[in-house]
Design a protein around this motif. Structure first.
Motif, PDB file in Angstrom:
ATOM      1  N   GLY A 191       0.791  -1.226   0.000  1.00 13.28           N
ATOM      2  CA  GLY A 191       0.000   0.000   0.000  1.00 13.28           C
ATOM      3  C   GLY A 191       0.820   1.271   0.000  1.00 13.28           C
ATOM      4  O   GLY A 191       0.236   2.370  -0.063  1.00 13.28           O
ATOM      5  N   VAL A 192       2.142   1.153   0.047  1.00 12.81           N
ATOM      6  CA  VAL A 192       2.977   2.361   0.148  1.00 12.81           C
ATOM      7  C   VAL A 192       4.189   2.306  -0.783  1.00 12.81           C
ATOM      8  O   VAL A 192       5.169   3.017  -0.563  1.00 12.81           O
ATOM      9  N   THR A 193       4.146   1.466  -1.816  1.00 10.11           N
ATOM     10  CA  THR A 193       5.275   1.419  -2.746  1.00 10.11           C
ATOM     11  C   THR A 193       5.365   2.741  -3.513  1.00 10.11           C
ATOM     12  O   THR A 193       4.352   3.409  -3.740  1.00 10.11           O
ATOM     13  N   PRO A 194       6.575   3.161  -3.914  1.00 16.09           N
ATOM     14  CA  PRO A 194       6.759   4.501  -4.494  1.00 16.09           C
ATOM     15  C   PRO A 194       5.949   4.771  -5.750  1.00 16.09           C
ATOM     16  O   PRO A 194       5.599   5.925  -6.022  1.00 16.09           O
ATOM     17  N   ASP A 195       5.621   3.738  -6.521  1.00 17.41           N
ATOM     18  CA  ASP A 195       4.851   3.958  -7.755  1.00 17.41           C
ATOM     19  C   ASP A 195       3.437   4.455  -7.489  1.00 17.41           C
ATOM     20  O   ASP A 195       2.797   5.043  -8.366  1.00 17.41           O
ATOM     21  N   LEU A 196       2.921   4.221  -6.284  1.00 19.88           N
ATOM     22  CA  LEU A 196       1.563   4.645  -5.962  1.00 19.88           C
ATOM     23  C   LEU A 196       1.477   6.142  -5.659  1.00 19.88           C
ATOM     24  O   LEU A 196       0.406   6.748  -5.799  1.00 19.88           O
ATOM     25  N   TYR A 197       2.569   6.727  -5.245  1.00 18.56           N
ATOM     26  CA  TYR A 197       2.489   8.077  -4.708  1.00 18.56           C
ATOM     27  C   TYR A 197       1.964   9.090  -5.721  1.00 18.56           C
ATOM     28  O   TYR A 197       0.985   9.805  -5.445  1.00 18.56           O
ATOM     29  N   GLY A 198       2.577   9.169  -6.884  1.00 17.57           N
ATOM     30  CA  GLY A 198       2.170  10.158  -7.875  1.00 17.57           C
ATOM     31  C   GLY A 198       0.715  10.052  -8.282  1.00 17.57           C
ATOM     32  O   GLY A 198      -0.056  11.020  -8.173  1.00 17.57           O
ATOM     33  N   PRO A 199       0.251   8.895  -8.733  1.00 16.03           N
ATOM     34  CA  PRO A 199      -1.139   8.793  -9.202  1.00 16.03           C
ATOM     35  C   PRO A 199      -2.185   8.673  -8.092  1.00 16.03           C
ATOM     36  O   PRO A 199      -3.362   8.960  -8.322  1.00 16.03           O
ATOM     37  N   LYS A 200      -1.795   8.237  -6.897  1.00 19.35           N
ATOM     38  CA  LYS A 200      -2.799   7.923  -5.877  1.00 19.35           C
ATOM     39  C   LYS A 200      -2.779   8.859  -4.659  1.00 19.35           C
ATOM     40  O   LYS A 200      -3.843   9.196  -4.132  1.00 19.35           O
ATOM     41  N   TYR A 201      -1.624   9.259  -4.197  1.00 17.12           N
ATOM     42  CA  TYR A 201      -1.546   9.958  -2.922  1.00 17.12           C
ATOM     43  C   TYR A 201      -1.101  11.414  -3.021  1.00 17.12           C
ATOM     44  O   TYR A 201      -1.402  12.219  -2.147  1.00 17.12           O
ATOM     45  N   GLN A 202      -0.351  11.749  -4.071  1.00 18.38           N
ATOM     46  CA  GLN A 202       0.303  13.052  -4.104  1.00 18.38           C
ATOM     47  C   GLN A 202      -0.675  14.216  -4.054  1.00 18.38           C
ATOM     48  O   GLN A 202      -0.431  15.214  -3.374  1.00 18.38           O
ATOM     49  N   LYS A 203      -1.787  14.112  -4.745  1.00 14.66           N
ATOM     50  CA  LYS A 203      -2.752  15.202  -4.767  1.00 14.66           C
ATOM     51  C   LYS A 203      -3.239  15.532  -3.357  1.00 14.66           C
ATOM     52  O   LYS A 203      -3.423  16.712  -2.999  1.00 14.66           O
ATOM     53  N   LYS A 204      -3.450  14.517  -2.544  1.00 15.52           N
ATOM     54  CA  LYS A 204      -3.888  14.732  -1.169  1.00 15.52           C
ATOM     55  C   LYS A 204      -2.808  15.444  -0.359  1.00 15.52           C
ATOM     56  O   LYS A 204      -3.104  16.349   0.436  1.00 15.52           O
ATOM     57  N   VAL A 205      -1.573  15.029  -0.543  1.00 13.75           N
ATOM     58  CA  VAL A 205      -0.461  15.610   0.209  1.00 13.75           C
ATOM     59  C   VAL A 205      -0.241  17.066  -0.202  1.00 13.75           C
ATOM     60  O   VAL A 205      -0.063  17.945   0.652  1.00 13.75           O
ATOM     61  N   VAL A 206      -0.247  17.337  -1.500  1.00 16.53           N
ATOM     62  CA  VAL A 206      -0.044  18.701  -1.993  1.00 16.53           C
ATOM     63  C   VAL A 206      -1.146  19.624  -1.473  1.00 16.53           C
ATOM     64  O   VAL A 206      -0.877  20.763  -1.049  1.00 16.53           O
ATOM     65  N   PHE A 209       7.795  14.481   2.060  1.00 13.44           N
ATOM     66  CA  PHE A 209       8.651  15.612   2.411  1.00 13.44           C
ATOM     67  C   PHE A 209       9.321  16.241   1.196  1.00 13.44           C
ATOM     68  O   PHE A 209       9.685  17.426   1.233  1.00 13.44           O
ATOM     69  N   GLU A 210       9.458  15.491   0.136  1.00 13.77           N
ATOM     70  CA  GLU A 210       9.889  16.122  -1.113  1.00 13.77           C
ATOM     71  C   GLU A 210       8.862  17.162  -1.541  1.00 13.77           C
ATOM     72  O   GLU A 210       9.225  18.263  -1.990  1.00 13.77           O
ATOM     73  N   ASP A 211       7.573  16.829  -1.412  1.00 10.24           N
ATOM     74  CA  ASP A 211       6.540  17.788  -1.786  1.00 10.24           C
ATOM     75  C   ASP A 211       6.519  18.990  -0.844  1.00 10.24           C
ATOM     76  O   ASP A 211       6.215  20.117  -1.268  1.00 10.24           O
ATOM     77  N   PHE A 212       6.821  18.772   0.409  1.00 10.41           N
ATOM     78  CA  PHE A 212       6.926  19.898   1.339  1.00 10.41           C
ATOM     79  C   PHE A 212       8.038  20.841   0.897  1.00 10.41           C
ATOM     80  O   PHE A 212       7.855  22.070   0.857  1.00 10.41           O
ATOM     81  N   LEU A 213       9.190  20.295   0.532  1.00 15.72           N
ATOM     82  CA  LEU A 213      10.318  21.115   0.095  1.00 15.72           C
ATOM     83  C   LEU A 213      10.014  21.811  -1.231  1.00 15.72           C
ATOM     84  O   LEU A 213      10.417  22.966  -1.441  1.00 15.72           O
ATOM     85  N   ARG A 214       9.326  21.126  -2.142  1.00 14.09           N
ATOM     86  CA  ARG A 214       8.929  21.775  -3.403  1.00 14.09           C
ATOM     87  C   ARG A 214       8.033  22.986  -3.119  1.00 14.09           C
ATOM     88  O   ARG A 214       8.164  24.039  -3.755  1.00 14.09           O
ATOM     89  N   VAL A 222       7.866  24.816  -0.381  1.00 16.67           N
ATOM     90  CA  VAL A 222       8.662  25.879   0.242  1.00 16.67           C
ATOM     91  C   VAL A 222       9.446  26.651  -0.817  1.00 16.67           C
ATOM     92  O   VAL A 222       9.507  27.884  -0.803  1.00 16.67           O
ATOM     93  N   TRP A 223      10.027  25.924  -1.763  1.00 15.33           N
ATOM     94  CA  TRP A 223      10.833  26.567  -2.807  1.00 15.33           C
ATOM     95  C   TRP A 223       9.953  27.343  -3.788  1.00 15.33           C
ATOM     96  O   TRP A 223      10.214  28.503  -4.097  1.00 15.33           O
ATOM     97  N   LYS A 224       8.915  26.711  -4.244  1.00 16.76           N
ATOM     98  CA  LYS A 224       8.064  27.321  -5.272  1.00 16.76           C
ATOM     99  C   LYS A 224       7.385  28.591  -4.769  1.00 16.76           C
ATOM    100  O   LYS A 224       7.272  29.593  -5.489  1.00 16.76           O
ATOM    101  N   ASP A 225       6.930  28.591  -3.520  1.00 16.54           N
ATOM    102  CA  ASP A 225       6.210  29.744  -2.973  1.00 16.54           C
ATOM    103  C   ASP A 225       7.133  30.725  -2.255  1.00 16.54           C
ATOM    104  O   ASP A 225       6.647  31.660  -1.611  1.00 16.54           O
TER     105      ASP A 225
END
Length: 527
Positions: free
Chosen positions: A135-150, A484-489, A491-494
Motif C-alpha cells: 500500500g505504500v510502494t513509491p509507484d503509488l504516490y504520484g497517481p494515488k496519494y500526491q494530490k492529497k499531500v499537496v 517531504f519532497e513535496d513539502f520542500l517543493r 517551500v521553494w516554489k512559494d
C-alpha cells in the motif's frame, strides 16, 4: 529521590504499585513483612508522588510498569540488519499497552500490527510486512496519494497563516491527511472523537511520563474512545470494500484488502489495528517538519542545510540521471539522517530463567510484578558513526551516491562480504491489485518493490539508519520521503521563509514521540 534509600528497586516498586492502589494493600507492605524503615519511608514518598485522582487500573498498568521497565541501549549495527533474537513480538513499553488494548495487555484476537509482531508470526518470508508494503510502494504516490499531500501543504502554508505559530495549525489539519490516506475520509466526515483520540494519543507519546497529569488525562481519553474508534475504522473499511468510498484505490487500506490473500496474516481486524497504530509511525512527521523548518531559517538555522537546499532546488532536482535517487531524494534522505525523528528500534528481551551461573534471581525472588526489558538499536548514533562515514557531521546529500542499494544486496554480494549465504532468503510476492508489481527483499531482509520489472530500492547501508534496519525497516519510509519532497517543493516554489516569532510565551506543542516543542516558528513569503 527513591534511589537515595539504597534499596532494591524491584521490591520497592512492587510494593509501591500495590500500595498506590488501596490502603489495605499499603498496610501489607509495612514493617510486619520484614521491610526496613528506609523501605517504608521510600514507599511513602513514592505513593505521595502519584496524584490521588489517578484511576487504580491506570496506576497498576501504566505508572508501576513505567518504573519497572528498562530500555537498554544496544550496539550500533555494522550491517543494516537486526538479528531475529531481538524480537518485535510485543515490543512495546509495557506502560503503553493501555493505549491500544482495553485489557492493558496484548490481545491478538482483536488484531495486531506488524510493528509489534515477531518475524516467526508474520507468515513465510516476512509476508505480513510485504502486504503492508503493497500500500505504500513509491509507484503509488504520484497517481494515488500526491494530490492529497499537496493539498495538505497548500492549506498549511496558505498566506492567511503567515506570521503565526506553525506547528499548532499543523496538528489541526494533520488528521485530515492521515485519515484521507488511510481510509479516504476527511473534513466533517471525521467525528470529533476520532480527532480527539489521535491528538490525545500523540500527547501521551510526546510527554511520556505517566505520573504527569497531562499524560493521565490524555491516556484516559484514548481509552474512552478506543472501542468507538475501532468500530468507526471497521465501518470505513467496509465502505472501501463495497465501493461506497470514492476512489478507494487512493487509500492504503484498499491495497491491504486486495493483497491480504486469505486473511491469515492480514485480517480485517489487523487492517483496523494498523490504521490506528500508525498514530505512532506518522506522528514522526510532526517533529520532522519542525526539524526542517528549524534548519532552513535564514537567521538561526543551519547555513550548510540552507545552502544545500538552494543548490538542489536551483538545479534539476527531480531527475535521477542514471542514479538510484534524484537530487531531491538525496537532500530529503540527508535531512532524515541528520534529524533522525525516530531515535531507535525497540526489541523485546526475554529474561533467561537459567544461565551458566544458575537460576535467574528474578525467578528465585518470584517478584509480585513482572519486570520488562527492552533493547534499543540506535538510529541516530548509527547514522553518525564514523565507521560508516568519513564526515558524519557534515550535511552531504551526495554521500548516498556510493552506498549499496537493496537491489544490489544479493547472494553474490553477501558472499563477497564473507557470509556463506544470505542472512535472509531472497523471495518475492506478486501483488494482486492489478499492478505488475512484486515485493522482494535484499539479503539483509530489507523489503522493497519491483514495478514493471524496475526495482524501487532504498539505501541498504547501516550508516543510513533513520528508518531502521533489514526486515525491521519501516515500510512507510519511501512514502515519507516522497511526502517531504513535496513539502520542500512547496517551500521553494512559494518562496517561503521560516522565521523565529520571538513570542513572549510560545505554546507547548506535542509534535512527536518524546518531543514537546515551543511553537515559536512561523513563515513568511519573500517578495
Amino acid at each position: 529521590m527513591i534511589g537515595e534509600a539504597k534499596i532494591d528497586r524491584r521490591m520497592l516498586l512492587a510494593g509501591a504499585g500495590v500500595a498506590a492502589l488501596s490502603p489495605v494493600a499499603a498496610q501489607a507492605y509495612g514493617p510486619s513483612e520484614g521491610m526496613s524503615d528506609d523501605v517504608v519511608a521510600a514507599l511513602a514518598r513514592f505513593r505521595s508522588s502519584i496524584p490521588s485522582n489517578f484511576d487504580r487500573d491506570y496506576v497498576e498498568n501504566a505508572v508501576v510498569p513505567f518504573f519497572l521497565e528498562t530500555i537498554y541501549q544496544g550496539e550500533r549495527p555494522m550491517l543494516p540488519m537486526i538479528d531475529t533474537p531481538l524480537t518485535k513480538e510485543n515490543a512495546l513499553p509495557s506502560d503503553l499497552w493501555g493505549l491500544i488494548s482495553k485489557d492493558w495487555r496484548p490481545a491478538p484476537e482483536e488484531g495486531v500490527t506488524v510493528f509489534l509482531q515477531g518475524l516467526e508470526k508474520r507468515g513465510d518470508d516476512n509476508l505480513r510486512k510485504r502486504i503492508y508494503f503493497s500500500g505504500v510502494t513509491p509507484d503509488l504516490y504520484g497517481p494515488k496519494y500526491q494530490k492529497k499531500v499537496v493539498a495538505f501543504f497548500d492549506q498549511l502554508l496558505d498566506p492567511k497563516f503567515a506570521g503565526k505559530p506553525f506547528m499548532r495549525h499543523y496538528l489541526d489539519y494533520y488528521f485530515d491527511l492521515y485519515w484521507d490516506l488511510h481510509l479516504g475520509v476527511k473534513g466533517d466526515a471525521i467525528p470529533a472523537g476520532v480527532r480527539q483520540i489521535g491528538e490525545s494519543f500523540n500527547t501521551v507519546l510526546a510527554y511520556r511520563n505517566p505520573t504527569r497529569q497531562i499524560v493521565y488525562e490524555n491516556y484516559m481519553k484514548v481509552r474512552e474512545q478506543l472501542d468507538p474508534l475501532k468500530e468507526w475504522i471497521d465501518e470505513r473499511v467496509k465502505d472501501l470494500e463495497s465501493g461506497r468510498t470514492p476512489d478507494p484505490d487512493k487509500t492504503m487500506a484498499w491495497y491491504w484488502l486486495k493483497n491480504a490473500g486469505n486473511g491469515e496474516h492480514f485480517a480485517r481486524k489487523d487492517i483496523v489495528f494498523e490504521c490506528f497504530h500508525n498514530f505512532v509511525a506518522l506522528s514522526q512527521w510532526g517533529n520532522s517538519i519542525f526539524g526542517i523548518m528549524s534548519r532552513l531559517m535564514e537567521h538561526g538555522g543551519d547555513a550548510e542545510v540552507r545552502a544545500s537546499f538552494i543548490k538542489t532546488m536551483s538545479g534539476d532536482s527531480d531527475h535521477a540521471n542514471g542514479s538510484p535517487f534524484t537530487p531531491l531524494e538525496l537532500l530529503t534522505m540527508e535531512l532524515f539522517r541528520t534529524i533522525s525523528p525516530n531515535g531507535g528500534s525497540i526489541s523485546a528481551l526475554e529474561d533467561a530463567p537459567r544461565s551458566f551461573y544458575g537460576q535467574s534471581p528474578y525467578t528465585v525472588v518470584d517478584a509480585r510484578f513482572r519486570r520488562y526489558g527492552y533493547m534499543n538499536t540506535p538510529h541516530t548514533s548509527t547514522s553518525f558513526d564514523p565507521v560508516h562515514w568519513s564526515n558524519p557531521q557534515q550535511f552531504d546529500p551526495d554521500r548516498y551516491k556510493t552506498v549499496p542499494t537493496s537491489d544490489q544486496i544479493d547472494e553474490a554480494k553477501c558472499k563477497q562480504i564473507g557470509f556463506a549465504r544470505c542472512p535472509f532468503d531472497i523471495t518475492k510476492l506478486d501483488v494482486v491489485d492489478g499492478r505488475k508489481a512484486s515485493l522482494t527483499n535484499s539479503g539483509f531482509g530489507t523489503v522493497f518493490g519491483v514495478v514493471d520489472g524496475k526495482p524501487l530500492p532504498v539505501a541498504d547501508y547501516a550508516g543510513y539508519a533513520p528508518f531502521g534496519f533489514g526486515y525491521r525497516r519501516c515500510p512507510g519510509e519511501q512514502l515519507t520521503v516522497q511526502v517531504f519532497e513535496d513539502f520542500l517543493r512547496k517551500v521553494w516554489k512559494d518562496k517561503i521563509e521560516f522565521v523565529r516569532l520571538n513570542l513572549p510565551t510560545p505554546g507547548q506543542v506535542p509534535v512527536g514521540p518524546g518531543a514537546v516543542i515551543e511553537d515559536d516558528i512561523g513563515f513568511t513569503r519573500r517578495s
